[in-house]
Design a protein around this motif. Structure first.
Motif, short mmCIF file in Angstrom:
data_model
loop_
_atom_site.label_atom_id
_atom_site.label_comp_id
_atom_site.label_asym_id
_atom_site.label_seq_id
_atom_site.Cartn_x
_atom_site.Cartn_y
_atom_site.Cartn_z
N PHE A 72 -15.54 -65.70 -45.27
CA PHE A 72 -16.44 -66.78 -45.72
C PHE A 72 -15.76 -68.15 -45.71
N GLY A 73 -14.45 -68.16 -45.57
CA GLY A 73 -13.73 -69.43 -45.49
C GLY A 73 -13.56 -69.93 -44.07
N LEU A 74 -14.14 -69.21 -43.10
CA LEU A 74 -13.94 -69.56 -41.68
C LEU A 74 -15.24 -70.02 -41.06
N ASN A 75 -15.40 -71.31 -40.90
CA ASN A 75 -16.53 -71.85 -40.14
C ASN A 75 -16.09 -71.94 -38.69
N LEU A 76 -16.63 -71.07 -37.85
CA LEU A 76 -16.15 -70.93 -36.48
C LEU A 76 -16.39 -72.19 -35.66
N THR A 77 -17.45 -72.93 -35.96
CA THR A 77 -17.72 -74.18 -35.23
C THR A 77 -16.62 -75.19 -35.48
N THR A 264 -20.88 -69.76 -40.50
CA THR A 264 -21.08 -70.67 -39.37
C THR A 264 -22.56 -70.95 -39.12
N VAL A 265 -23.35 -69.87 -39.04
CA VAL A 265 -24.78 -70.02 -38.70
C VAL A 265 -25.54 -70.80 -39.78
N PHE A 266 -25.26 -70.49 -41.03
CA PHE A 266 -25.97 -71.15 -42.13
C PHE A 266 -25.23 -72.38 -42.65
N ASN A 267 -24.07 -72.66 -42.02
CA ASN A 267 -23.25 -73.83 -42.40
C ASN A 267 -23.10 -73.91 -43.92
N LEU A 268 -22.63 -72.82 -44.49
CA LEU A 268 -22.52 -72.73 -45.95
C LEU A 268 -21.67 -73.86 -46.51
N PRO A 269 -22.13 -74.53 -47.55
CA PRO A 269 -21.37 -75.65 -48.13
C PRO A 269 -20.15 -75.15 -48.90
N ALA A 270 -19.27 -76.09 -49.19
CA ALA A 270 -18.01 -75.75 -49.86
C ALA A 270 -18.23 -75.14 -51.24
N PHE A 271 -19.28 -75.58 -51.95
CA PHE A 271 -19.48 -75.04 -53.30
C PHE A 271 -19.87 -73.56 -53.27
N VAL A 272 -20.29 -73.06 -52.09
CA VAL A 272 -20.58 -71.63 -51.93
C VAL A 272 -19.35 -70.88 -51.44
N LEU A 276 -15.83 -67.90 -53.10
CA LEU A 276 -15.60 -66.66 -52.36
C LEU A 276 -14.18 -66.60 -51.83
N LYS A 277 -13.66 -67.73 -51.34
CA LYS A 277 -12.26 -67.77 -50.88
C LYS A 277 -11.30 -67.52 -52.03
N ASN A 278 -11.61 -68.12 -53.19
CA ASN A 278 -10.75 -67.90 -54.36
C ASN A 278 -10.80 -66.44 -54.82
N LEU A 279 -11.99 -65.84 -54.74
CA LEU A 279 -12.11 -64.42 -55.11
C LEU A 279 -11.30 -63.56 -54.13
N SER A 280 -11.33 -63.93 -52.86
CA SER A 280 -10.52 -63.22 -51.86
C SER A 280 -9.04 -63.27 -52.22
N LYS A 281 -8.58 -64.46 -52.57
CA LYS A 281 -7.17 -64.62 -52.94
C LYS A 281 -6.84 -63.83 -54.20
#
Length: 332
Positions: A72-77, A264-272, A276-281
């Motif tokens: 979820f921390g990787l925006n491929l675009t 990438t597709v939904f261009n999820l904003p940083a607040f979303v 999730l990235k912090n939970l991953s860590k």
């Protein structure tokens, strides 16, 4: 849940202080603190029968969940647009590390699983890459702990040395961002080195270095699949082998890709994506606590010489190739 609850809770109790220590000392990082605390706890916790199922669940399943959430921390675009300049350097450094690890595995007769984890961790993204590769190669907790420890050692060295080295070599701000992003393997250490450079030069290399580092993270996908193929081929050459590719196919990697595609597709904003990235860590810290609980610190120290030498050779190789490719491409 009833069977795993006590062990998961123990890992959580270790992960919380380890997480906060990691925020205070980012060069060391929460995962390393979690392993150290876990190893200390296991020295005094003689009977682990009740907590062992939960420890095993945390070190295997939660570790895989951490890799999925990492997607979820990787925006491929963004990565394709901003990271394409670094692609030749990334491919060169990853290839260098894997080749060095393979050569040293053959020459020094090192255990294959540790060799694979050190090579992957050095070349891609430290603990996250080890988390992804460990279930694919079938590594046990002590092998994971040893690999993480080796990566940690050279993370600290890079974070401390590279800003001064880059200054002595006359790297531009752009050049140092590429250097930090391609030659340092853990995100926390990339951040530490880039922040130190920005503090000295009044620049803004942190964002560039982070994007390069995220671009490297995508290599988890092909490398994990390659390791799965190697394991199947190796096992088929053994008399007792009966392993099939579908048995060890890293399904969680598909969810990692799906998470990246959703972002990438939904261009999820940083607040979303940020939580999730912090939970991953945090899940990685929890998993490292479980790995520490299953690790014999004395045996780890006794068998650490060859992995450290391999990690050093990979680190030096990546550093030289990163700088050399910049010089060839005219970025320096």
């Amino acid at each position: 849940m009833k069977k795993n609850a006590k062990g998961v809770l123990l890992c959580l109790l270790i992960a919380v202080p380890a997480w906060f220590l990691g925020t205070l000392f980012p060069v060391v990082g929460g995962p390393v603190f979690a392993i150290l605390i876990g190893m200390a706890v296991t020295l005094v916790l003689k009977d682990k029968k009740e907590v062992q199922p939960g420890i095993g669940f945390t070190s295997k399943k939660i570790l895989q969940y951490a890799v999925i959430l990492l997607g979820f921390g990787l925006n491929l675009t963004d990565i394709l647009i901003k990271g394409k300049q670094s692609l030749p350097i990334i491919i060169s450094t990853i290839s260098t590390s894997l080749i060095i690890a393979a050569l040293m595995f053959a020459l020094m007769k090192m255990p294959y699983k540790i060799s694979a984890l050190v090579g992957v961790g050095s070349s891609i993204c430290g603990g996250s890459a080890i988390a992804a590769a460990a279930p694919v190669v079938g590594a046990d907790d002590e092998e994971i702990a040893q690999s993480i420890s080796v990566i940690f050692l050279f993370n600290i060295a890079a974070a401390l040395i590279f800003p001064t080295l880059g200054h002595l070599l006359g790297l531009s701000n752009e050049g140092f961002g590429l250097f930090a992003g391609t030659a340092i393997n853990d995100t926390s250490s990339v951040t530490a080195a880039a922040s130190a450079w920005d503090g000295i030069h009044g620049s803004n290399t942190l964002q560039a270095a982070t994007i390069v580092k995220l671009t490297r993270t995508l290599a988890i996908i092909p490398v994990s699949l390659m390791l799965a193929f190697i394991r199947v081929k190796t096992e088929k050459n053994k008399d007792t082998a009966n392993i099939q590719f579908k048995q060890i196919f890293p399904v969680f990697i598909l969810f990692f890709i799906l998470a990246s595609v959703i972002t990438t597709v939904f261009n999820l904003p940083a607040f979303v994506t940020s939580p999730l990235k912090n939970l991953s860590k945090f899940f990685i810290v929890m998993a490292m606590a479980a790995i520490g609980l299953n690790t014999n610190i004395i045996r780890l120290i006794k068998t650490g010489g060859k992995p450290i030498l391999m990690g050093f050779c990979c680190w030096v190789g990546i550093t030289c190739v990163s700088l050399g490719m910049q010089y060839i491409l005219g970025i320096w």
